[in-house]
Design a protein around this motif. Structure first.
Motif, PDB file in Angstrom:
ATOM      1  N   PRO A 107      59.590  91.366  23.810  1.00 26.74           N
ATOM      2  CA  PRO A 107      58.245  90.803  23.946  1.00 26.74           C
ATOM      3  C   PRO A 107      57.160  91.574  23.196  1.00 26.74           C
ATOM      4  O   PRO A 107      56.156  90.980  22.788  1.00 26.74           O
ATOM      5  N   GLU A 108      57.351  92.881  23.010  1.00 27.09           N
ATOM      6  CA  GLU A 108      56.346  93.675  22.304  1.00 27.09           C
ATOM      7  C   GLU A 108      56.637  93.809  20.809  1.00 27.09           C
ATOM      8  O   GLU A 108      55.929  94.515  20.099  1.00 27.09           O
ATOM      9  N   GLY A 109      57.685  93.175  20.327  1.00 24.28           N
ATOM     10  CA  GLY A 109      58.031  93.246  18.909  1.00 24.28           C
ATOM     11  C   GLY A 109      56.960  92.638  18.031  1.00 24.28           C
ATOM     12  O   GLY A 109      56.263  91.699  18.441  1.00 24.28           O
ATOM     13  N   LYS A 110      56.825  93.132  16.832  1.00 24.58           N
ATOM     14  CA  LYS A 110      55.778  92.683  15.911  1.00 24.58           C
ATOM     15  C   LYS A 110      56.322  91.857  14.746  1.00 24.58           C
ATOM     16  O   LYS A 110      55.565  91.468  13.858  1.00 24.58           O
ATOM     17  N   THR A 111      57.638  91.618  14.742  1.00 27.59           N
ATOM     18  CA  THR A 111      58.242  90.788  13.703  1.00 27.59           C
ATOM     19  C   THR A 111      58.833  89.544  14.348  1.00 27.59           C
ATOM     20  O   THR A 111      59.637  89.636  15.276  1.00 27.59           O
ATOM     21  N   LEU A 112      58.424  88.375  13.867  1.00 27.29           N
ATOM     22  CA  LEU A 112      58.959  87.116  14.357  1.00 27.29           C
ATOM     23  C   LEU A 112      60.152  86.768  13.470  1.00 27.29           C
ATOM     24  O   LEU A 112      59.986  86.471  12.294  1.00 27.29           O
ATOM     25  N   TYR A 113      61.326  86.828  14.046  1.00 26.64           N
ATOM     26  CA  TYR A 113      62.557  86.624  13.283  1.00 26.64           C
ATOM     27  C   TYR A 113      63.044  85.185  13.441  1.00 26.64           C
ATOM     28  O   TYR A 113      63.181  84.686  14.561  1.00 26.64           O
ATOM     29  N   ILE A 114      63.306  84.531  12.310  1.00 24.70           N
ATOM     30  CA  ILE A 114      63.770  83.149  12.343  1.00 24.70           C
ATOM     31  C   ILE A 114      65.267  83.112  12.608  1.00 24.70           C
ATOM     32  O   ILE A 114      66.072  83.623  11.820  1.00 24.70           O
ATOM     33  N   VAL A 115      65.634  82.504  13.707  1.00 23.50           N
ATOM     34  CA  VAL A 115      67.037  82.371  14.076  1.00 23.50           C
ATOM     35  C   VAL A 115      67.682  81.223  13.303  1.00 23.50           C
ATOM     36  O   VAL A 115      68.808  81.321  12.820  1.00 23.50           O
ATOM     37  N   ASP A 116      66.938  80.128  13.178  1.00 22.71           N
ATOM     38  CA  ASP A 116      67.511  78.920  12.604  1.00 22.71           C
ATOM     39  C   ASP A 116      66.399  77.927  12.279  1.00 22.71           C
ATOM     40  O   ASP A 116      65.378  77.874  12.970  1.00 22.71           O
ATOM     41  N   VAL A 117      66.602  77.158  11.225  1.00 21.56           N
ATOM     42  CA  VAL A 117      65.745  76.000  10.937  1.00 21.56           C
ATOM     43  C   VAL A 117      66.648  74.888  10.437  1.00 21.56           C
ATOM     44  O   VAL A 117      67.543  75.125   9.627  1.00 21.56           O
ATOM     45  N   CYS A 118      66.468  73.697  10.962  1.00 19.43           N
ATOM     46  CA  CYS A 118      67.280  72.579  10.488  1.00 19.43           C
ATOM     47  C   CYS A 118      66.488  71.284  10.554  1.00 19.43           C
ATOM     48  O   CYS A 118      65.649  71.088  11.442  1.00 19.43           O
ATOM     49  N   ILE A 119      66.750  70.433   9.579  1.00 19.80           N
ATOM     50  CA  ILE A 119      66.094  69.134   9.480  1.00 19.80           C
ATOM     51  C   ILE A 119      67.165  68.064   9.349  1.00 19.80           C
ATOM     52  O   ILE A 119      68.111  68.209   8.575  1.00 19.80           O
ATOM     53  N   LYS A 120      67.010  66.993  10.086  1.00 27.93           N
ATOM     54  CA  LYS A 120      67.919  65.864   9.995  1.00 27.93           C
ATOM     55  C   LYS A 120      67.976  65.382   8.545  1.00 27.93           C
ATOM     56  O   LYS A 120      66.935  65.227   7.900  1.00 27.93           O
ATOM     57  N   PRO A 121      69.172  65.166   7.993  1.00 29.53           N
ATOM     58  CA  PRO A 121      69.290  64.849   6.558  1.00 29.53           C
ATOM     59  C   PRO A 121      68.377  63.729   6.072  1.00 29.53           C
ATOM     60  O   PRO A 121      67.790  63.833   4.989  1.00 29.53           O
ATOM     61  N   GLU A 122      68.211  62.655   6.847  1.00 28.51           N
ATOM     62  CA  GLU A 122      67.414  61.529   6.359  1.00 28.51           C
ATOM     63  C   GLU A 122      65.917  61.818   6.300  1.00 28.51           C
ATOM     64  O   GLU A 122      65.151  61.038   5.737  1.00 28.51           O
ATOM     65  N   PHE A 123      65.493  62.969   6.854  1.00 25.86           N
ATOM     66  CA  PHE A 123      64.074  63.326   6.835  1.00 25.86           C
ATOM     67  C   PHE A 123      63.750  64.461   5.859  1.00 25.86           C
ATOM     68  O   PHE A 123      62.616  64.928   5.804  1.00 25.86           O
ATOM     69  N   ARG A 124      64.731  64.914   5.095  1.00 24.26           N
ATOM     70  CA  ARG A 124      64.530  66.122   4.301  1.00 24.26           C
ATOM     71  C   ARG A 124      63.573  65.950   3.133  1.00 24.26           C
ATOM     72  O   ARG A 124      63.097  66.931   2.575  1.00 24.26           O
ATOM     73  N   ALA A 125      63.265  64.720   2.747  1.00 29.57           N
ATOM     74  CA  ALA A 125      62.322  64.510   1.651  1.00 29.57           C
ATOM     75  C   ALA A 125      60.866  64.611   2.106  1.00 29.57           C
ATOM     76  O   ALA A 125      59.949  64.533   1.279  1.00 29.57           O
ATOM     77  N   LEU A 126      60.641  64.829   3.399  1.00 23.38           N
ATOM     78  CA  LEU A 126      59.279  64.802   3.942  1.00 23.38           C
ATOM     79  C   LEU A 126      58.649  66.189   4.078  1.00 23.38           C
ATOM     80  O   LEU A 126      57.548  66.308   4.618  1.00 23.38           O
ATOM     81  N   ASN A 127      59.337  67.233   3.621  1.00 20.83           N
ATOM     82  CA  ASN A 127      58.806  68.606   3.708  1.00 20.83           C
ATOM     83  C   ASN A 127      58.568  69.054   5.141  1.00 20.83           C
ATOM     84  O   ASN A 127      57.638  69.829   5.422  1.00 20.83           O
ATOM     85  N   LEU A 128      59.398  68.583   6.064  1.00 25.06           N
ATOM     86  CA  LEU A 128      59.220  68.945   7.460  1.00 25.06           C
ATOM     87  C   LEU A 128      59.567  70.413   7.716  1.00 25.06           C
ATOM     88  O   LEU A 128      58.990  71.044   8.601  1.00 25.06           O
ATOM     89  N   GLY A 129      60.512  70.946   6.942  1.00 24.15           N
ATOM     90  CA  GLY A 129      60.843  72.360   7.096  1.00 24.15           C
ATOM     91  C   GLY A 129      59.646  73.245   6.829  1.00 24.15           C
ATOM     92  O   GLY A 129      59.442  74.266   7.495  1.00 24.15           O
TER      93      GLY A 129
END
Length: 221
Positions: A107-129
């Motif tokens: 909770p006191e950490g100062k780095t936000l670490y990304i575990v995962d990001v995923c976008i449904k394939p049919e939406f990937r052209a929308l820059n949702l990531g």
């Protein structure tokens, strides 16, 4: 908590997108998106399960975001807070995320670490990531954290592994001579390289390599 509404363009038409925190009611859809986003040869045991998702919303709900397009679930991003020493940047995904269960959240950490990001394939052209990543940058600024950090898979590397070392491949991607589905995306979101890590994650396409990349809080100097 986080709620952001804006428009994205689908075939030239503006459609409403909402980035918000995800909850238990979203678990089934999130697991389905994982399966569609990371098909074989990506290991199926790395898809989210309900226990992992429960930990995400209980341990660090601020780092559990999803995006909907006109009410349909389209993707997610998950993070945790960690202590990061730039002098000793090497680690594995399993070590720093507790294999996705985020028992390593500090909770006191100062780095936000990304575990995962995923976008449904049919939406990937929308820059949702990019929208989801911006949600994490907003969190870093709001909470006075130092950075967003995470290891970027290199799924395009297997096509060039016979001729290029991992470092040479990354250099060509950064120079714009090659495009990588993940690394090029992260560069477009504002992330910058920190170091190349071997044996980061069981990932046949990346030959188990990942590029550690960060986004520093511009108000922290």
């Amino acid at each position: 908590m986080y709620y952001k509404r804006q428009y994205v363009f689908q075939e030239g038409k503006p459609v409403e997108a909402v980035v918000r925190n995800y909850g238990r009611e979203d678990f089934k859809e999130l697991i389905t998106i994982q399966q569609e986003s990371f098909p074989p040869p990506f290991p199926s045991d790395l898809w989210w399960n309900e226990e992992q998702l429960t930990n995400h919303v209980e341990r660090y709900p601020e780092g559990a975001l999803c995006v909907e397009v006109e009410g349909e679930m389209a993707g997610s991003i998950t993070g945790l807070l960690v202590d990061f020493d730039p002098v000793k940047p090497e680690h594995t995904w399993e070590e720093i995320t507790a294999n996705g269960y985020i028992h390593t959240h500090r909770p006191e950490g100062k780095t936000l670490y990304i575990v995962d990001v995923c976008i449904k394939p049919e939406f990937r052209a929308l820059n949702l990531g990019k929208l989801l990543m911006q949600g994490m940058y907003d969190r870093v600024i709001h909470d006075g954290l130092e950075r967003v950090l995470g290891g970027g898979r290199m799924p395009g590397y297997h096509r060039h592994a016979e001729k290029l070392s991992p470092q040479q491949y990354i250099e060509k991607v950064i120079a714009g001579e090659l495009k990588d589905p993940v690394i090029s995306f992260l560069l477009r979101t504002g992330r910058t390289p920190v170091t190349l890590i071997g044996n980061y994650l069981e990932d046949e396409e990346s030959h188990n390599f990942a590029l550690l990349m960060e986004w520093k809080n511009p108000f922290k100097g």
